[in-house]
Design a protein around this motif. Structure first.
Motif, short mmCIF file in Angstrom:
data_model
loop_
_atom_site.label_atom_id
_atom_site.label_comp_id
_atom_site.label_asym_id
_atom_site.label_seq_id
_atom_site.Cartn_x
_atom_site.Cartn_y
_atom_site.Cartn_z
N VAL A 1 -31.07 -0.82 -11.32
CA VAL A 1 -30.25 0.39 -11.36
C VAL A 1 -30.86 1.44 -10.43
O VAL A 1 -30.16 2.08 -9.64
CB VAL A 1 -30.12 0.92 -12.80
N GLN A 2 -32.18 1.62 -10.52
CA GLN A 2 -32.85 2.59 -9.66
C GLN A 2 -32.73 2.22 -8.19
O GLN A 2 -32.53 3.08 -7.33
CB GLN A 2 -34.32 2.75 -10.07
N ASP A 3 -32.84 0.92 -7.88
CA ASP A 3 -32.67 0.47 -6.49
C ASP A 3 -31.28 0.81 -5.96
O ASP A 3 -31.12 1.27 -4.83
CB ASP A 3 -32.90 -1.04 -6.37
N CYS A 4 -30.26 0.59 -6.79
CA CYS A 4 -28.89 0.89 -6.39
C CYS A 4 -28.69 2.40 -6.18
O CYS A 4 -28.03 2.82 -5.23
CB CYS A 4 -27.89 0.37 -7.42
N LEU A 5 -29.29 3.19 -7.06
CA LEU A 5 -29.18 4.65 -6.91
C LEU A 5 -29.86 5.13 -5.63
O LEU A 5 -29.35 6.00 -4.93
CB LEU A 5 -29.77 5.35 -8.13
N ARG A 6 -31.03 4.56 -5.33
CA ARG A 6 -31.73 4.94 -4.09
C ARG A 6 -30.93 4.53 -2.86
O ARG A 6 -30.83 5.28 -1.89
CB ARG A 6 -33.12 4.30 -4.06
N LEU A 7 -30.32 3.34 -2.89
CA LEU A 7 -29.50 2.89 -1.77
C LEU A 7 -28.29 3.80 -1.59
O LEU A 7 -27.95 4.18 -0.46
CB LEU A 7 -29.06 1.45 -1.96
N ALA A 8 -27.63 4.18 -2.69
CA ALA A 8 -26.49 5.09 -2.60
C ALA A 8 -26.91 6.43 -2.00
O ALA A 8 -26.20 7.00 -1.17
CB ALA A 8 -25.87 5.29 -3.98
N GLY A 9 -28.06 6.92 -2.41
CA GLY A 9 -28.57 8.17 -1.84
C GLY A 9 -28.87 8.05 -0.36
O GLY A 9 -28.58 8.96 0.42
N ALA A 10 -29.43 6.91 0.05
CA ALA A 10 -29.74 6.70 1.47
C ALA A 10 -28.47 6.62 2.30
O ALA A 10 -28.40 7.15 3.42
CB ALA A 10 -30.57 5.42 1.65
N MET B 1 -36.93 8.77 5.69
CA MET B 1 -35.72 8.77 6.49
C MET B 1 -36.11 8.93 7.97
O MET B 1 -36.88 9.84 8.30
CB MET B 1 -34.83 9.94 6.07
N PRO B 2 -35.61 8.07 8.87
CA PRO B 2 -35.98 8.20 10.28
C PRO B 2 -35.32 9.42 10.91
O PRO B 2 -34.27 9.87 10.48
CB PRO B 2 -35.45 6.90 10.90
N LYS B 3 -35.96 9.95 11.94
CA LYS B 3 -35.41 11.07 12.69
C LYS B 3 -34.38 10.52 13.67
O LYS B 3 -34.45 9.36 14.06
CB LYS B 3 -36.52 11.75 13.49
N PRO C 1 -34.89 16.35 1.83
CA PRO C 1 -34.38 15.40 2.83
C PRO C 1 -35.49 14.95 3.77
O PRO C 1 -36.32 15.74 4.22
CB PRO C 1 -33.33 16.21 3.59
N GLY C 2 -35.50 13.67 4.08
CA GLY C 2 -36.50 13.13 5.00
C GLY C 2 -37.80 12.73 4.33
O GLY C 2 -38.68 12.17 4.96
N ARG C 3 -37.93 13.04 3.03
CA ARG C 3 -39.15 12.69 2.32
C ARG C 3 -38.85 11.57 1.34
O ARG C 3 -37.79 11.54 0.71
CB ARG C 3 -39.67 13.90 1.54
N PRO C 4 -39.78 10.64 1.15
CA PRO C 4 -39.53 9.55 0.20
C PRO C 4 -39.45 10.06 -1.23
O PRO C 4 -40.13 11.01 -1.59
CB PRO C 4 -40.72 8.62 0.41
N GLN C 5 -38.61 9.39 -2.04
CA GLN C 5 -38.48 9.78 -3.43
C GLN C 5 -39.58 9.14 -4.28
O GLN C 5 -39.96 9.69 -5.28
CB GLN C 5 -37.12 9.36 -3.96
N THR C 6 -40.02 7.98 -3.88
CA THR C 6 -41.08 7.29 -4.61
C THR C 6 -42.15 6.89 -3.61
O THR C 6 -41.88 6.78 -2.42
CB THR C 6 -40.53 6.04 -5.33
N PRO C 7 -43.35 6.61 -4.08
CA PRO C 7 -44.43 6.26 -3.15
C PRO C 7 -44.13 5.02 -2.31
O PRO C 7 -44.54 4.93 -1.18
CB PRO C 7 -45.63 6.03 -4.05
N GLY C 8 -43.37 4.05 -2.82
CA GLY C 8 -43.11 2.82 -2.07
C GLY C 8 -41.92 2.91 -1.14
O GLY C 8 -41.67 2.01 -0.34
#
Length: 193
Positions: A29-38, A170-172, A159-166
């Motif tokens: 579920v968390q992976d899907c949420l992160r992908l949707a955000g990306a 976001m690329p420029k 924006p541009g910063r990772p949500q989790t350490p792994g």
């Protein structure tokens, strides 16, 4: 838009779950949420990039005739990406039609402008519009999230910063789009100096 191997894996799992709903682990579920955000971030970045490129094109057009090479390159790129030439662009190209590149681009832009006018007269909009913003993906049907009370949404990361350490950052735009290479003029057109 290009997906990495991890993102494709998440997307494939999400599609399989959509076709065959089954309980999901919290990690999926968390992976899907992160992908949707990306994906949401990539769409908004594409809109910002388009606005920047159109403003850049207007600056080059306003600086003519000194910026003719850069203007022609930007206009060619914009037209290839679906830009509808404006009357200012057609006027600038008419003034520059002594150059072979400008003459060819003028013909192409006139055809596109004519199509656009006909489409507007027919009641259709030929302009390229951004897709309507989609709702945020808050939960997937099934999984453990349906069995317990919903958690409070966490504040989104900057924006541009990772949500989790792994998670990768976001690329420029400069990392995604390679620099434009200027064409080398034929030897006969080079200025002696």
């Amino acid at each position: 838009m290009a997906f990495g191997a991890d993102e494709l894996r998440v997307l494939r799992r999400a599609l399989a779950i959509a076709l065959h709903p089954t309980p999901l682990p919290d990690e999926d579920v968390q992976d899907c949420l992160r992908l949707a955000g990306a994906v949401d971030e990539a769409v908004s970045e594409a809109g910002r990039l388009r606005a920047f490129l159109l403003a850049d094109l207007a600056r080059y057009r306003d600086a003519l005739p000194g910026s003719v090479t850069g203007y022609l390159e930007l206009l060619q790129d914009a037209v290839a990406a679906g830009y509808d030439p404006r009357p200012d662009d057609l006027a600038a190209l008419r003034a520059l039609r002594g150059r072979p590149v400008a003459a060819a681009l003028l013909q192409r832009c006139q055809v596109l402008a004519e199509r656009s006018v006909r489409a507007r007269l027919a009641g259709r909009s030929a302009a390229v519009t951004a897709p309507a913003p989609r709702g945020r993906l808050l939960a997937l049907p099934g999984g453990r999230a349906a069995e317990r009370e919903p958690e409070r949404p966490k504040a989104p990361a900057a924006p541009g910063r990772p949500q989790t350490p792994g998670e990768r950052p976001m690329p420029k735009p400069s990392e995604v789009f390679p620099p434009r290479r200027r064409p080398v003029p034929p030897p006969g057109e080079r200025a002696a100096g």
